[in-house]
Scaffold this motif. Structure first.
Motif, short mmCIF file in Angstrom:
data_model
loop_
_atom_site.label_atom_id
_atom_site.label_comp_id
_atom_site.label_asym_id
_atom_site.label_seq_id
_atom_site.Cartn_x
_atom_site.Cartn_y
_atom_site.Cartn_z
N PRO A 14 31.25 -13.12 4.58
CA PRO A 14 30.52 -14.27 4.02
C PRO A 14 31.45 -15.28 3.36
O PRO A 14 32.62 -14.98 3.09
N PRO A 15 30.94 -16.47 3.05
CA PRO A 15 31.76 -17.50 2.39
C PRO A 15 32.35 -17.00 1.06
O PRO A 15 31.70 -16.24 0.33
N TYR A 16 33.54 -17.43 0.78
CA TYR A 16 34.24 -17.24 -0.50
C TYR A 16 34.57 -15.80 -0.85
O TYR A 16 35.05 -15.54 -1.96
N VAL A 17 34.34 -14.84 0.02
CA VAL A 17 34.63 -13.44 -0.31
C VAL A 17 36.13 -13.18 -0.18
O VAL A 17 36.69 -13.30 0.92
N PRO A 18 36.81 -12.81 -1.29
CA PRO A 18 38.22 -12.45 -1.18
C PRO A 18 38.33 -11.20 -0.30
O PRO A 18 37.57 -10.24 -0.47
N HIS A 19 39.25 -11.22 0.66
CA HIS A 19 39.40 -10.08 1.55
C HIS A 19 40.82 -9.97 2.08
O HIS A 19 41.63 -10.87 1.91
N GLN A 20 41.08 -8.84 2.71
CA GLN A 20 42.38 -8.55 3.29
C GLN A 20 42.14 -7.74 4.57
O GLN A 20 41.32 -6.82 4.57
N GLU A 21 42.82 -8.11 5.64
CA GLU A 21 42.77 -7.34 6.87
C GLU A 21 44.02 -6.46 6.93
O GLU A 21 45.12 -6.93 6.63
N ILE A 22 43.82 -5.21 7.32
CA ILE A 22 44.91 -4.25 7.41
C ILE A 22 44.86 -3.62 8.79
O ILE A 22 43.79 -3.23 9.27
N ASN A 23 46.02 -3.50 9.44
CA ASN A 23 46.09 -2.73 10.67
C ASN A 23 46.23 -1.27 10.24
O ASN A 23 47.23 -0.88 9.66
N ALA A 24 45.20 -0.46 10.52
CA ALA A 24 45.17 0.93 10.07
C ALA A 24 46.01 1.85 10.97
O ALA A 24 46.13 3.03 10.67
N LEU A 25 46.57 1.31 12.05
CA LEU A 25 47.40 2.14 12.95
C LEU A 25 48.88 1.80 12.77
O LEU A 25 49.25 0.64 12.61
N GLU A 26 49.71 2.83 12.82
CA GLU A 26 51.15 2.66 12.61
C GLU A 26 51.89 2.30 13.89
O GLU A 26 53.05 1.90 13.84
#
Length: 182
Positions: free
Chosen positions: A109-121
């Motif tokens: 949603p709008p304005y939601v602080p977030h972070q994308e992480i690649n969960a695979l090594e």
């Protein structure tokens, strides 16, 4: 919401170059709003095709990498995972987390602080990204201090949330976790 009236006559090119556009995979534009740790490339936006109400492109995160915390202003975002495993963190201190794999959709949603992480090594995370405006907005939040251990959150479909457990067990070729932890 009022819809604009349909044009009374086709454009001067009879829609040849102003109608449907196919953007080849090797023609995406990486000159778009970026966040450290990921690579975004625009396919559909205002500058490239005149899109007024949406932005679409791709995002790639290297193996074992993550983005900085950010949000996308007033825009709604949809991420579709093509390959790999995404771990999302969100909240004022990135205190919530959930994972998504190939075929899963993620809504931000709008304005939601977030972070994308690649969960695979050992594998890149590849996604399709769509936003609710023809221009890209990425507001990086370098001062956000994440919590050490985020809380896992499972999505519960609000259209099925009130059904008794025995009413929504179903078999359509794959399994779902139907436990409702409250």
């Amino acid at each position: 919401m009022a819809e604009s009236a349909a044009p009374t006559a086709p454009p001067t090119d009879d829609w040849k170059h102003t109608g449907v556009r196919v953007i080849p995979a090797d023609s995406l534009d990486s000159a778009t709003a970026q966040t450290p740790g990921m690579s975004r490339a625009a396919a559909i936006n205002f500058a490239r095709v005149g899109a007024q109400k949406l932005w679409a492109g791709t995002v790639t995160i290297d193996a074992n990498a993550k983005t900085g915390a950010h949000h996308h202003g007033h825009l709604e975002s949809v991420i579709y995972v093509l390959k790999g495993k995404a771990r999302m963190r969100w909240g004022e201190k990135l205190e919530f987390t959930a994972e998504a794999g190939p075929g899963d959709f993620i809504f931000v949603p709008p304005y939601v602080p977030h972070q994308e992480i690649n969960a695979l090594e050992d594998e890149k995370l590849e996604c399709v990204l769509m936003r609710s405006d023809g221009e890209a907005i990425a507001v990086n939040l370098p001062d956000l201090k994440p919590v050490e251990t985020p809380e896992g959150v499972k999505w519960i479909d609000p259209t099925h949330a009130n059904l008794p457990d025995h009413d929504h067990h179903h078999d359509h070729g794959h399994s779902h976790d139907h436990s409702h932890s409250h």
